[in-house]
Design a protein around this motif. Structure first.
Motif, mmCIF file in Angstrom:
data_model
loop_
_atom_site.group_PDB
_atom_site.id
_atom_site.type_symbol
_atom_site.label_atom_id
_atom_site.label_comp_id
_atom_site.label_asym_id
_atom_site.label_seq_id
_atom_site.Cartn_x
_atom_site.Cartn_y
_atom_site.Cartn_z
ATOM 1 N N THR A 27 24.180 7.909 42.857
ATOM 2 C CA THR A 27 24.571 9.057 43.167
ATOM 3 C C THR A 27 23.488 9.857 43.918
ATOM 4 N N THR A 28 23.864 10.396 45.014
ATOM 5 C CA THR A 28 22.951 11.035 45.896
ATOM 6 C C THR A 28 23.298 12.534 46.102
ATOM 7 N N ARG A 29 22.186 13.423 46.116
ATOM 8 C CA ARG A 29 22.676 14.674 46.050
ATOM 9 C C ARG A 29 21.948 15.103 47.514
ATOM 10 N N THR A 30 22.798 15.750 48.400
ATOM 11 C CA THR A 30 22.483 16.170 49.576
ATOM 12 C C THR A 30 22.333 17.689 49.738
ATOM 13 N N GLU A 31 21.619 18.119 50.956
ATOM 14 C CA GLU A 31 21.513 19.694 50.958
ATOM 15 C C GLU A 31 22.950 20.315 51.090
ATOM 16 N N LEU A 32 23.935 19.685 51.604
ATOM 17 C CA LEU A 32 25.344 20.444 51.248
ATOM 18 C C LEU A 32 25.826 20.529 50.063
ATOM 19 N N ASP A 33 25.555 19.388 49.201
ATOM 20 C CA ASP A 33 25.640 19.704 47.518
ATOM 21 C C ASP A 33 25.353 20.729 47.090
ATOM 22 N N ALA A 34 23.997 21.065 47.447
ATOM 23 C CA ALA A 34 23.099 22.244 46.962
ATOM 24 C C ALA A 34 23.632 23.486 47.363
ATOM 25 N N GLU A 35 24.091 23.599 48.563
ATOM 26 C CA GLU A 35 24.565 24.665 49.306
ATOM 27 C C GLU A 35 26.036 25.013 48.823
ATOM 28 N N ILE A 36 26.901 24.207 48.513
ATOM 29 C CA ILE A 36 28.187 24.327 47.882
ATOM 30 C C ILE A 36 27.924 24.634 46.346
ATOM 31 N N GLU A 37 26.974 24.357 45.668
ATOM 32 C CA GLU A 37 26.764 24.737 44.141
ATOM 33 C C GLU A 37 26.224 26.396 44.132
ATOM 34 N N THR A 38 25.366 26.531 45.133
ATOM 35 C CA THR A 38 24.963 28.107 45.231
ATOM 36 C C THR A 38 26.116 28.915 45.763
ATOM 37 N N LEU A 39 26.886 28.569 46.635
ATOM 38 C CA LEU A 39 28.093 29.321 47.041
ATOM 39 C C LEU A 39 29.156 29.453 45.888
ATOM 40 N N VAL A 40 29.463 28.533 44.788
ATOM 41 C CA VAL A 40 30.145 28.549 43.795
ATOM 42 C C VAL A 40 29.852 29.420 42.862
ATOM 43 N N ALA A 41 28.486 29.331 42.591
ATOM 44 C CA ALA A 41 27.654 30.081 41.590
ATOM 45 C C ALA A 41 27.884 31.872 42.116
ATOM 46 N N ARG A 42 27.845 32.130 43.351
ATOM 47 C CA ARG A 42 27.941 33.382 43.798
ATOM 48 C C ARG A 42 29.097 33.739 43.546
ATOM 49 N N LEU A 43 30.141 32.922 43.882
ATOM 50 C CA LEU A 43 31.469 33.353 44.126
ATOM 51 C C LEU A 43 32.090 33.817 42.319
ATOM 52 N N ALA A 44 31.260 32.819 41.737
ATOM 53 C CA ALA A 44 31.664 33.040 40.179
ATOM 54 C C ALA A 44 30.936 34.360 39.501
ATOM 55 N N ALA A 45 29.868 34.748 40.008
ATOM 56 C CA ALA A 45 29.108 35.827 39.750
ATOM 57 C C ALA A 45 29.767 37.187 40.267
ATOM 58 N N ALA A 46 30.429 37.000 41.360
ATOM 59 C CA ALA A 46 30.981 37.989 42.027
ATOM 60 C C ALA A 46 32.305 38.335 41.405
ATOM 61 N N THR A 47 33.133 37.457 40.736
ATOM 62 C CA THR A 47 34.421 37.497 40.223
ATOM 63 C C THR A 47 34.528 37.872 38.835
ATOM 64 N N THR A 48 33.053 38.014 38.317
ATOM 65 C CA THR A 48 33.123 38.077 36.660
ATOM 66 C C THR A 48 33.279 39.642 36.522
ATOM 67 N N PRO A 49 34.072 39.973 35.430
ATOM 68 C CA PRO A 49 34.677 41.333 35.265
ATOM 69 C C PRO A 49 33.561 42.158 34.554
ATOM 70 N N THR A 50 33.334 43.153 35.022
ATOM 71 C CA THR A 50 32.281 44.223 34.498
ATOM 72 C C THR A 50 32.739 45.071 33.181
ATOM 73 N N PRO A 51 32.080 45.235 32.007
ATOM 74 C CA PRO A 51 32.834 46.225 31.222
ATOM 75 C C PRO A 51 32.816 47.632 31.742
ATOM 76 N N THR A 52 34.019 48.306 31.525
ATOM 77 C CA THR A 52 34.412 49.584 32.016
ATOM 78 C C THR A 52 34.077 50.617 30.824
ATOM 79 N N THR A 53 33.934 51.921 31.369
ATOM 80 C CA THR A 53 33.695 52.916 30.241
ATOM 81 C C THR A 53 34.923 53.778 30.004
ATOM 82 N N GLU A 54 36.158 53.270 30.573
ATOM 83 C CA GLU A 54 37.363 54.090 30.567
ATOM 84 C C GLU A 54 37.762 53.701 28.861
ATOM 85 N N GLY A 55 38.453 55.110 28.608
ATOM 86 C CA GLY A 55 38.875 54.908 27.173
ATOM 87 C C GLY A 55 37.973 55.442 26.075
ATOM 88 N N ARG A 56 36.758 55.837 26.716
ATOM 89 C CA ARG A 56 35.663 56.257 25.684
ATOM 90 C C ARG A 56 35.567 57.918 25.847
#
Length: 153
Positions: free
Chosen positions: A122-151
């Motif tokens: 198994t080899t790991r290229t720069e492209l693999d590292a870049e894809i992992e970074t983008l996937v991590a950013r995308l996951a962080a951007a779509t994570t719902p944040t808790p809201t204060t509605e209803g309080r």
């Protein structure tokens, strides 16, 4: 009067003889139908089973013979090896060729020529590292944040 044990022994001996005859006929090119008719089997599938049983018996017998012959062959190879190996080390090219042939035979006898090694690289290229970074950013951007509605404050 024939005892029951003697009848079974005769039946087994008769079955062995029939299997041997069925195998001989098969090897002579007879069809299973002909074998069944000539040896009074119920049908051609019974003749086929008989031939298969005879083949299996012969295969087992050959395995036993091979198991007994293997140590003898290995002992002979070992006796031949030492003088040829010494001559090969002294520069005798014919002896070296014989040593290679003996090693080949030894490997075949022990099944070493059939060993297969499976490996995965198994080899790991720069492209693999870049894809992992983008996937991590995308996951962080779509994570719902808790809201204060209803309080109530």
């Amino acid at each position: 009067m024939v005892k029951a044990g003697q009848q079974s022994a005769r039946r087994l001996a008769n079955a062995e003889v029939r299997r041997a005859e069925a195998l001989e006929m098969f090897l002579a090119g007879k069809t299973y139908q002909v074998i069944a008719e000539e040896l009074d089997y119920a049908d051609r599938s019974s003749a086929w089973r008989s031939v298969q049983a005879a083949l299996a018996e012969h295969a087992e017998h050959h395995k036993e013979l091979a198991a007994h012959a293997l140590p003898v062959v290995l002992a002979r190879l070992e006796r031949l090896w030492e003088p040829q190996y010494e001559a090969a080390q002294a520069g005798d090219t014919k002896a070296a060729a014989l040593c290679l042939q003996m090693l080949d035979r030894y490997s075949k006898l022990h099944g070493l020529d059939r060993i297969q090694v499976d490996h995965t690289v198994t080899t790991r290229t720069e492209l693999d590292a870049e894809i992992e970074t983008l996937v991590a950013r995308l996951a962080a951007a779509t994570t719902p944040t808790p809201t204060t509605e209803g309080r109530t404050p």
